[in-house]
Scaffold this motif. Structure first.
Motif, PDB file in Angstrom:
ATOM      1  N   SER A  56       0.851  -1.188   0.000  1.00  0.00           N
ATOM      2  CA  SER A  56       0.000   0.000   0.000  1.00  0.00           C
ATOM      3  C   SER A  56       0.881   1.230   0.000  1.00  0.00           C
ATOM      4  N   PHE A  57       0.359   2.335  -0.534  1.00  0.00           N
ATOM      5  CA  PHE A  57       1.094   3.591  -0.519  1.00  0.00           C
ATOM      6  C   PHE A  57       0.100   4.737  -0.529  1.00  0.00           C
ATOM      7  N   THR A  58       0.557   5.890  -0.037  1.00  0.00           N
ATOM      8  CA  THR A  58      -0.238   7.111  -0.060  1.00  0.00           C
ATOM      9  C   THR A  58       0.152   7.921  -1.281  1.00  0.00           C
ATOM     10  N   VAL A  59      -0.810   8.334  -2.071  1.00  0.00           N
ATOM     11  CA  VAL A  59      -0.529   9.077  -3.298  1.00  0.00           C
ATOM     12  C   VAL A  59       0.158  10.394  -2.954  1.00  0.00           C
ATOM     13  N   ALA A  60       1.357  10.584  -3.480  1.00  0.00           N
ATOM     14  CA  ALA A  60       2.122  11.801  -3.212  1.00  0.00           C
ATOM     15  C   ALA A  60       2.760  12.358  -4.466  1.00  0.00           C
ATOM     16  N   SER A  61       3.126  11.496  -5.405  1.00  0.00           N
ATOM     17  CA  SER A  61       3.744  11.932  -6.651  1.00  0.00           C
ATOM     18  C   SER A  61       3.441  10.895  -7.724  1.00  0.00           C
ATOM     19  N   ARG A  62       3.782  11.222  -8.956  1.00  0.00           N
ATOM     20  CA  ARG A  62       3.576  10.313 -10.079  1.00  0.00           C
ATOM     21  C   ARG A  62       4.218   8.970  -9.796  1.00  0.00           C
ATOM     22  N   MET A  63       3.524   7.877 -10.140  1.00  0.00           N
ATOM     23  CA  MET A  63       4.016   6.557  -9.770  1.00  0.00           C
ATOM     24  C   MET A  63       3.633   5.523 -10.823  1.00  0.00           C
TER      25      MET A  63
END
Length: 391
Positions: free
Chosen positions: A112-119
């Motif tokens: 899981s990750f928190t949206v912070a930058s283009r990925m």
């Protein structure tokens, strides 16, 4: 049916020991903090792909619990994305790959990750076969060393790449020999094993009272610095600074793995607000391998959460206005490229080696952090732009 080798789990542990140094030094000088968009209105491009397996997505209302082979869209900054790679009758999961940096993002099936930058994450699957197995090599940073997804017959000769030079370490061997790979029917990820070189470094502290941690240490040994909360004049601790006067940490007690000489001062009595800071701590040119290795370190107060961090890298001269996360490309040929770190602890470091650097050629780098505070507001924190010539 063949199995997946647990050696890749061991690799992730060894990598953490080698490259993720707890509570490392960072520098405030030149740092710039910018707001990373408003949660709910600011968005970032997100791309999720696989090479044949299935991915279970959980993100917002539209994709909650859906299964797909890919997702391409823009997601709100601050949204939590949960992913699970699912095997099929013809594919078995190996790892998640960060397509922008070429590094293995995780060996865990669920991430899981928190949206912070283009990925862009890709779920790497191996083909289920009774005659072949998946064999890939990664370097000390977790980068795949071969662009293809190699499948080899169980007794086929293996194309073994060069391990690469890791400053401060000596390469010993690969985690599996060619004979061991040929003898197994498992899918395997092979990683390099290094030993630490015998070198020593010195930590000096200019004020002797109310602090501890000065001394001589072996290469990559842990240094534990401690400062009393109040000095003899009744002044409260403010921050640590290095010999250039740059603030390196607001943490009163912190530890780091050492690979350079440093002189520190514990500053008391100044009214400060602790903030995340980042810096390039060491640069190692290599005219034999035609590369430059940069070490990026960070120190983030406990009331912030690190969402991602890394280095912006360019072979052309940059300014503070041009060398920013939103301007960076995502390929090795981009004018400015992003390289993300794999670990998001509040204190730590990772190394990036820029290859194909001719003698006399310069490389420009800038560390960055993407963090959120207790109110879930996101910020991008930049360190100084640092340049180095090879040779």
């Amino acid at each position: 049916m063949k199995k997946t080798s647990i050696c890749k789990r061991v690799f992730s542990v060894l990598l953490a020991i080698a490259l993720v140094f707890s509570c490392a030094l960072t520098s405030l000088a030149g740092n710039m903090i910018s707001f990373n968009g408003d949660n709910g209105t600011g968005k970032q491009p997100i791309k999720l792909t696989s090479n044949g397996g299935k991915i279970l997505y959980e993100m917002g209302d539209d994709y909650s619990g859906s299964t797909r082979t890919q997702y391409i869209g823009t997601n709100p900054v601050g949204e939590v994305v949960k992913l699970t790679a699912a095997d099929t009758a013809t594919r078995t999961f190996m790892f998640w790959l960060d397509e922008y940096s070429g590094r293995v993002y995780s060996y865990d099936r669920s991430v899981s990750f928190t949206v912070a930058s283009r990925m862009h994450l890709r779920a790497q699957f191996a083909v289920v076969s009774d005659t072949e197995h998946f064999v890939t090599y990664v370097n000390y940073g977790g980068n795949k060393l071969l662009d293809s997804d190699p499948m080899y017959a169980f007794d086929e000769d293996i194309n073994v790449p060069a391990a690469g030079v890791l400053p401060g370490f000596t390469f010993q061997r690969w985690s599996m020999t060619e004979q061991e790979i040929a003898a197994t029917t498992e899918d395997v990820v092979v990683y390099p094993i290094y030993t630490v070189n015998s070198e020593s470094y010195t930590v000096k502290i200019t004020n002797d009272a109310y602090v501890s941690g000065a001394g001589t240490y072996q290469n990559f040994q842990t240094v534990n610095l401690k400062a009393e909360p109040v000095n003899g004049e009744g002044q409260a601790f403010s921050y640590w600074k290095d010999s250039s006067g740059a603030v390196i940490s607001y943490e009163r007690n912190y530890s780091f793995r050492i690979n350079y000489n440093v002189t520190l001062t514990a500053v008391y009595g100044e009214d400060v607000t602790p903030a995340p800071v980042a810096r390039v701590s060491k640069i190692v040119p290599d005219t034999t391998e035609f590369k430059i290795t940069f070490y990026a370190e960070r120190s983030v107060p406990t009331d912030y959460t690190v969402l991602s961090h890394g280095l912006l890298v360019s072979k052309t001269e940059q300014t503070e206005d041009s060398m920013i996360v939103s301007a960076a490309g995502d390929s090795a040929t981009a004018g400015i490229r992003k390289v993300y770190g794999n670990s998001n602890e509040n204190c730590g470091t990772f190394s990036v080696a820029q290859s194909n650097v001719d003698i006399g050629q310069s490389v420009y780098v800038r560390p960055f952090l993407i963090v959120k505070n207790a109110a879930d507001a996101q910020f991008i924190v930049y360190g100084d732009i640092v340049s180095a010539a090879n040779g």
